[in-house]
Scaffold this motif. Structure first.
Motif, short mmCIF file in Angstrom:
data_model
loop_
_atom_site.label_atom_id
_atom_site.label_comp_id
_atom_site.label_asym_id
_atom_site.label_seq_id
_atom_site.Cartn_x
_atom_site.Cartn_y
_atom_site.Cartn_z
N GLY A 155 -5.06 -1.66 2.78
CA GLY A 155 -4.34 -2.81 2.24
C GLY A 155 -3.79 -2.49 0.87
N SER A 156 -3.01 -3.41 0.35
CA SER A 156 -2.41 -3.25 -0.96
C SER A 156 -3.45 -3.48 -2.06
N SER B 296 0.84 -1.19 0.00
CA SER B 296 0.00 0.00 0.00
C SER B 296 0.88 1.24 0.00
N PRO B 297 0.56 2.23 -0.86
CA PRO B 297 1.35 3.46 -0.85
C PRO B 297 0.96 4.41 0.29
N ILE B 298 -0.02 4.01 1.08
CA ILE B 298 -0.42 4.79 2.25
C ILE B 298 0.00 4.00 3.49
N CYS C 92 -10.00 -1.55 2.71
CA CYS C 92 -9.68 -0.34 1.94
C CYS C 92 -8.41 -0.56 1.12
N PRO C 93 -8.48 -1.40 0.08
CA PRO C 93 -7.32 -1.49 -0.82
C PRO C 93 -7.04 -0.12 -1.44
N ILE C 94 -5.77 0.28 -1.44
CA ILE C 94 -5.37 1.57 -2.00
C ILE C 94 -4.19 1.36 -2.94
N GLY C 95 -4.21 2.08 -4.03
CA GLY C 95 -3.12 2.00 -4.99
C GLY C 95 -3.57 1.41 -6.31
N PRO C 96 -2.62 0.95 -7.15
CA PRO C 96 -1.29 0.44 -6.78
C PRO C 96 -0.23 1.49 -6.49
#
Length: 316
Positions: free
Chosen positions: A107-108, A64-66, A182-186
């Motif tokens: 999450g990623s 995850s970039p966060i 909460c998947p964030i990104g890629p």
């Protein structure tokens, strides 16, 4: 030119890099948090754009970039058609509907999400996410030409929601905050100042098992980012690396009963009402099940911006 910053794991250690056409150029320095990257990494990633990529994006684990801890602020029912689908009049809405998600949900964009055993009505919500650049500790008035001063990057988020927890228990926070929800990104797409106008014309699409469920354009947002940040600043503190989810288009699995049926159901005792509501929702085939595969994308129609693609499998 927009820059895509990706966080990845290599040799058991997290790294940051610039992603481009399937490759990554690692940054020279370490940044333990998203905030650290924002505050002191700009010269590093700008220099990296000029070097030859050395890492295949498919050869590493995308993170995850966060990073956590952070705050996740969310806007509810912020696309015109989604509001209409939810029984609301977008032209009569005077204020945002704000809520939060736990940062445990982050999450990623490339890992599986476990559906909790007691959750049967798991829903999807593709959203444009804004990543804050600077602290906000008092009310500010943000105009569209000032967005670059407050927003560091944009990215994709999926506001996964356990509707059978969120609605009967009146628990937005709990129903949307299970781990991995909460998947964030890629990656984080960092815009040049002149590119911020493109935020108002981005395509969002989410498909499940290859079938498109959601598709809209950010031009249909009822409350745009500048006015939303202005309103949010009147009551919330914001730090670099915090995130704002700007709302989801129509097409979620959840369906609100039509007004005549709602009026009849509301005459029932609360326990009976929710029993009938959950039973009717349970008959809908669109809720997520173990084995389902979600693909979420955000891009500009002119091809200048590509926020990548989330690929999420539901397990459990």
């Amino acid at each position: 030119m927009a820059t895509n910053l990706v966080r990845f794991e290599k040799q058991g250690k997290p790294w940051w890099g610039v992603a481009s056409e399937g490759w990554i150029t690692p940054l020279s320095d370490d940044y333990l948090t998203t905030a650290a990257l924002i505050e002191r990494g700009e010269a590093d990633w700008r220099q990296a754009r000029g070097r030859t990529p050395s890492v295949g994006i498919e050869d590493v684990e995308i993170l995850s970039p966060i990073t956590t801890p952070c705050r996740i602020y969310c806007q509810g029912a912020n696309y015109r058609q989604h509001m209409i689908e939810s029984g609301m009049n977008p032209d009569a809405k005077l204020f945002n509907m704000f809520f939060t998600k736990s940062d445990a949900s982050i999450g990623s964009a490339r890992v599986a999400v476990a559906r909790p055993p007691h959750v049967k009505l798991l829903d999807y919500e593709v959203e444009l996410a804004l990543v804050f650049r600077r602290p906000i500790c008092s009310a500010v008035t943000v105009t569209p030409d000032m967005l670059a001063d407050y927003v560091f990057a944009v990215t994709i988020a999926n506001d996964l929601s356990a509707r059978d927890i969120q609605l009967p228990q009146t628990q937005f926070f709990k129903g949307k905050s299970y781990r991995g929800f909460c998947p964030i990104g890629p990656w984080l797409t960092v815009l040049d100042r002149e590119e911020f106008a493109k935020i108002d014309d981005l395509e969002l699409q989410l498909s499940v098992n290859g079938t498109v469920r959601q598709h809209d354009n950010t031009s249909a947002l009822v409350f745009k980012p500048a006015e939303t940040i202005s309103e949010l600043s009147t009551f919330a503190n914001i730090a670099p690396g915090d995130v704002l989810l700007t709302g989801t288009p129509s097409g979620c699995a959840l369906r609100v009963p039509p007004p005549p049926l709602r009026r009849v159901m509301q005459l029932l005792p609360e326990r009976r009402f929710w029993k009938l509501f959950l039973k009717s929702q349970g008959r809908r085939p669109n809720y997520l099940k173990p084995g389902d595969r979600i693909n979420a994308r955000i891009w500009s129609r002119d091809g200048a911006l590509d926020l990548g693609e989330q690929i999420t499998e539901i397990v459990g």
